[in-house]
Design a protein around this motif. Sequence first.
Motif, PDB file in Angstrom:
ATOM      1  N   VAL A  15      24.549   7.362  57.654  1.00 15.99           N
ATOM      2  CA  VAL A  15      25.727   7.562  58.484  1.00 15.99           C
ATOM      3  C   VAL A  15      26.211   8.988  58.295  1.00 15.99           C
ATOM      4  N   VAL A  16      26.595   9.634  59.399  1.00 16.85           N
ATOM      5  CA  VAL A  16      27.172  10.974  59.348  1.00 16.85           C
ATOM      6  C   VAL A  16      28.595  10.900  59.873  1.00 16.85           C
ATOM      7  N   LEU A  17      29.528  11.480  59.120  1.00 22.41           N
ATOM      8  CA  LEU A  17      30.935  11.508  59.499  1.00 22.41           C
ATOM      9  C   LEU A  17      31.357  12.936  59.782  1.00 22.41           C
ATOM     10  N   ALA A  18      32.277  13.084  60.747  1.00 25.87           N
ATOM     11  CA  ALA A  18      32.826  14.402  61.084  1.00 25.87           C
ATOM     12  C   ALA A  18      34.346  14.328  60.933  1.00 25.87           C
ATOM     13  N   ARG A  24      35.527  10.849  63.120  1.00 24.98           N
ATOM     14  CA  ARG A  24      34.582   9.934  63.770  1.00 24.98           C
ATOM     15  C   ARG A  24      33.267   9.826  63.011  1.00 24.98           C
ATOM     16  N   VAL A  25      32.596   8.696  63.243  1.00 24.13           N
ATOM     17  CA  VAL A  25      31.209   8.516  62.839  1.00 24.13           C
ATOM     18  C   VAL A  25      30.354   9.133  63.935  1.00 24.13           C
ATOM     19  N   THR A  26      29.614  10.178  63.626  1.00 22.31           N
ATOM     20  CA  THR A  26      28.825  10.838  64.662  1.00 22.31           C
ATOM     21  C   THR A  26      27.408  10.299  64.762  1.00 22.31           C
ATOM     22  N   SER A  27      26.962   9.614  63.701  1.00 24.55           N
ATOM     23  CA  SER A  27      25.578   9.144  63.713  1.00 24.55           C
ATOM     24  C   SER A  27      25.452   7.908  62.832  1.00 24.55           C
ATOM     25  N   LEU A  28      24.679   6.936  63.321  1.00 26.05           N
ATOM     26  CA  LEU A  28      24.252   5.783  62.525  1.00 26.05           C
ATOM     27  C   LEU A  28      22.768   5.602  62.790  1.00 26.05           C
ATOM     28  N   ARG A  29      21.977   5.904  61.782  1.00 25.85           N
ATOM     29  CA  ARG A  29      20.519   5.800  61.911  1.00 25.85           C
ATOM     30  C   ARG A  29      20.005   4.707  60.983  1.00 25.85           C
ATOM     31  N   ILE A  30      19.182   3.830  61.556  1.00 22.24           N
ATOM     32  CA  ILE A  30      18.536   2.767  60.801  1.00 22.24           C
ATOM     33  C   ILE A  30      17.037   3.041  60.830  1.00 22.24           C
ATOM     34  N   LEU A  36      23.935   5.432  67.848  1.00 22.40           N
ATOM     35  CA  LEU A  36      25.125   5.929  68.533  1.00 22.40           C
ATOM     36  C   LEU A  36      24.782   7.052  69.502  1.00 22.40           C
ATOM     37  N   ARG A  37      25.457   7.032  70.646  1.00 20.01           N
ATOM     38  CA  ARG A  37      25.291   8.124  71.600  1.00 20.01           C
ATOM     39  C   ARG A  37      25.757   9.429  70.969  1.00 20.01           C
ATOM     40  N   GLN A  38      24.965  10.459  71.147  1.00 20.00           N
ATOM     41  CA  GLN A  38      25.249  11.741  70.525  1.00 20.00           C
ATOM     42  C   GLN A  38      26.100  12.622  71.437  1.00 20.00           C
ATOM     43  N   GLY A  39      26.902  13.487  70.814  1.00 21.66           N
ATOM     44  CA  GLY A  39      27.763  14.393  71.563  1.00 21.66           C
ATOM     45  C   GLY A  39      29.142  14.441  70.932  1.00 21.66           C
ATOM     46  N   GLU A  40      29.829  15.527  71.147  1.00 16.31           N
ATOM     47  CA  GLU A  40      31.103  15.777  70.470  1.00 16.31           C
ATOM     48  C   GLU A  40      32.141  14.701  70.759  1.00 16.31           C
ATOM     49  N   ARG A  41      32.098  14.084  71.959  1.00 18.87           N
ATOM     50  CA  ARG A  41      33.102  13.091  72.346  1.00 18.87           C
ATOM     51  C   ARG A  41      32.676  11.662  72.022  1.00 18.87           C
TER      52      ARG A  41
END
Length: 262
Positions: A15-18, A24-30, A36-41
Amino acid sequence: MSNDEITLAAGDAEVVLAPGNGGRVTSLRIGGTELLRQGERFGCFPMVPWCGRIRDGRFRDGGAVHQMPLNAPPHAIHGTARDAAWRVARADRTEAVLTCDLAAPWPHTGHVTQVVSLGEDALTLTMSVETFASSFPAQLGWHPWFNRSIGGADVRLDFTPAWQEERGEDQLPTGHRVDPKPGPWDDCFGMPDGVDVTLTWPGKLELNITSREEWVVVYDEQPEAVCVEPQTGPPDGLNTLPRLVTPIEPLEASTTWRWRRL
């Protein structure tokens, strides 16, 4: 601590948090697969101190009427904290604690804490709003954008709500509850026994979203993503179903996302 991105890892989950981008959680990789959809919003952002739309951006608090910026004209949407820089109170390999002070244009003094905990097969998000000053109505929730397709497999949504909030032409609940209708949705559903929604990417992954809260908004009108949003009240709930944050009673909620390979 730094407000740069934070990476949590457990097993093959990452998991990546910003913190600086709305906590927000910017990424969840399994296993390297991005959910998760990528992008600033996008990613998954906390909705606080309200969820969804406020009608005309106005809510009543006792004898006062407060006006929020119309960031989704003619309404205000998704709270203020997603536009704030959150602070990192604590972080280790599998858990991070982020905090944010409520500030203008929100008219009340409050403090938000979000705990992000990652296990090998689950992610738990917990949030609380507290005040040491005057009481105020509030809501909290999460707005994840899940990729509609993973490796060519489109997601299937499974849930059994007790009712659907009838949606008016202004996109807000009319106050009437109706039998759940087929999608596509930008709608709020009631699940009195707790939110329980399963997303299945056939042949890839199953993800179960649960929460003790009874409200969930499902949004799947975009081709790239679907959103399943557990929250403490319906859209415009500051006006129709306010939950008070007081000096002795914070507002707290959590959601757990549990996955398994198919």
